[in-house]
Each structure stands twice: as structure tokens, then as C-alpha cells.
Design an enzyme around this catalytic site. Sequence first.
Site, PDB file in Angstrom:
ATOM      1  N   GLU A 150       0.815  -1.220   0.000  1.00  0.00           N
ATOM      2  CA  GLU A 150       0.000   0.000   0.000  1.00  0.00           C
ATOM      3  C   GLU A 150       0.848   1.268   0.000  1.00  0.00           C
ATOM      4  O   GLU A 150       0.349   2.357   0.294  1.00  0.00           O
ATOM      5  CB  GLU A 150      -0.920   0.002   1.225  1.00  0.00           C
ATOM      6  N   SER A 189      -6.292  -2.641   2.680  1.00  0.00           N
ATOM      7  CA  SER A 189      -6.821  -2.217   1.387  1.00  0.00           C
ATOM      8  C   SER A 189      -7.390  -3.371   0.566  1.00  0.00           C
ATOM      9  O   SER A 189      -7.317  -3.373  -0.658  1.00  0.00           O
ATOM     10  CB  SER A 189      -5.757  -1.478   0.572  1.00  0.00           C
ATOM     11  N   SER A 228     -10.998   9.132   0.635  1.00  0.00           N
ATOM     12  CA  SER A 228     -10.956   8.346   1.871  1.00  0.00           C
ATOM     13  C   SER A 228     -12.117   8.720   2.792  1.00  0.00           C
ATOM     14  O   SER A 228     -12.456   9.886   2.946  1.00  0.00           O
ATOM     15  CB  SER A 228      -9.636   8.562   2.597  1.00  0.00           C
TER      16      SER A 228
END
Length: 331
Positions: A16, A172, A306
Site C-alpha cells: 500500500e 486495502s 478516503s
Amino acid sequence: MEKKTVGLFFGGLSNEADISVISAKNIIKAFDYKKYNLVLVYWHKNNQFYILENAEEVNDLSGKKEIHVGDFSKLFDVALPITHGKYGEDGALQGLLEIQKVPYCGCRVLSSSLCMDKAVFKTFLAGHSIRQVKFDFIDLRDKKQSDVESWIEQIERNFELPVYIKPSNSGSSVGITKVTDFKNLKKAVREAARHDDKILAEQGLVNPREIEVAVLGNDELTISDPGELVLEGAFYDFDEKYTKNQTQVAIPADLEAQTREEIKKITEKVYHLCDCKGFARVDYLLADNEVYLNEINTLPGFTDISMFPMLMKSAGINYKDLITKIIKLAN
């Protein structure tokens, strides 16, 4: 009074790292330079740390200043890690900062490790009677092929389709497979095993709603109203999160008052139970009017799309103030 210097850590060794760079760019843009100085600390895949002038320099480190762990306390007063995934979010970097006696933002070593390892996290919360979906896990280390096969048979016997197979330590949604035919279980386990030695099986729900809550604070908490991810794909996988960008967000989520209060109450309980500090995002699944805790994300993303900053904005805290509050909560 002299301004404190904040060391923004981004990059890292996990899958990530690229997301971390995007989060960092957003923080750099919104940072309150009147209150703090900012030093950019890039953690390269070669496991070295570099001081950068700007985040674009991650693509060319020639001549950039490499720093050593012992330099941390000389270069900044507080560390702000935005390093998602393995080593950056699981307590490893946090431990490094503690050894150097550098105050840092976010969860400490214990809560970072606990919340990152899904199998340990779920086992811990099961002991506190927090409702979760049915789960099982296997640690592949020292296991024979026959052990793995008998575990897979056990999943077939004890679970209904769909079943989610996940690496226990990965963020993720990387390495996750939604299994809709038991013939594909072995392949799903192989895929998860590429990312971690510990494999988790979770009972899938029928058309669950994905609900997320943002939390800010150490003892006194600001808990956002729950938000909802309205998915285009089969589930919120890596592509859905970061490349397709087709997921719709509903903030606040359309929930009955009683359900909303229940979610906020569970959020406060698990945040303290897991000894979380600073900030975190707590994720739920909702099906047949039942609330299931899914996970706690101790270093949520700070990209444009986000959920964490969006939820906090709905709670009346804008992006710039949010970063300042997180820095003030460092210890």
C-alpha cells in the site's frame, strides 16, 4: 514559543506504499504551516529513510538525504505516520519511534498489532461478546499440505456460500477472494497465502451494507455519525477503492436512530478495548437489522476519496483542523 516540527512518514514496505504517498500529498497540501514546521520522511522499499523537499521526489531519490533512525529525534519533535499496511501500520514503525523516544500520532504498538492481525483481533473481540460474522483461521507455518486440505474441508462443512478468504495481515482489501463456489476455495487460499502465512475464512452475508465510523481522541472521543459505502462491485476491493472510484458514499448513512446509536456505542467500546489512541476508522457490516463489527483501521487513508476525513468533515472538523488535532493528540 518555537514551532514544533512534525515528521510526516510515508511510503513504506507494504503493498500500500503508493496509497500512502497519495495520502501524504493531501496532508502536505492541507497542513497548517502557521502552527507547525513539516519535514517529509520517505520510507523507501529498500528500507532506508530519506528527507524529501516535496512528495514528487519519490520517483527520483538521486542525491536525496538519507537519514538514520538515530537522527529522528534531531529532525522532528513529533512523527505523523501515514504508512498504510504491513510494517507501517502493524506496530513495527511505531515500535521504532518508541525506541527513539519520538512522540507519534495514532495508535501505539499493541493496538496497531492487534487491529492489523484480523485473526487475533476477531478472537480477542469474540471473548468480549462483540457480534461479528462467523470466522475461522489457519496459520500455514509448519502445516503439512494435508492439514491445509482438512481445514478447507472443514470450511466447506461449517460455512455457507459466499465465504470470504483473506490474508490475516493485509490492508486495502489486497489478497481477498469472495468464494461463491467451494471448488474455488483452494485457489482463494493460495491467493491469500501470497500476502500472509495466516489465512482467515469469514462467513459472507447476503447483501450487507458497509458502514464506517471515524474516531478521534485518546480518552475523550469524537465519534462521527456512521457513513455508508454504496458499492458498484461485488465487494470493496482494491480496484473499487483506488482505481475505479465508482463507489458512492452516503454521509450520514440512512439508518434508524437506534441502529446509529448502537453502532456509536460499540465503536466507543471497541476503541477503548483495543487501546486505540489518536484516530482510527471502525468498519461494520449491516444485514437483516443486525450490526456486525468488521475491523478497526488504525491508520485510515487520507486520499481525496478516503472515508475518514469525509466522516470527520461531517462531524464539523475540516481537513486542516483534523490534521492539527491528530498532531496535538500525539504522545
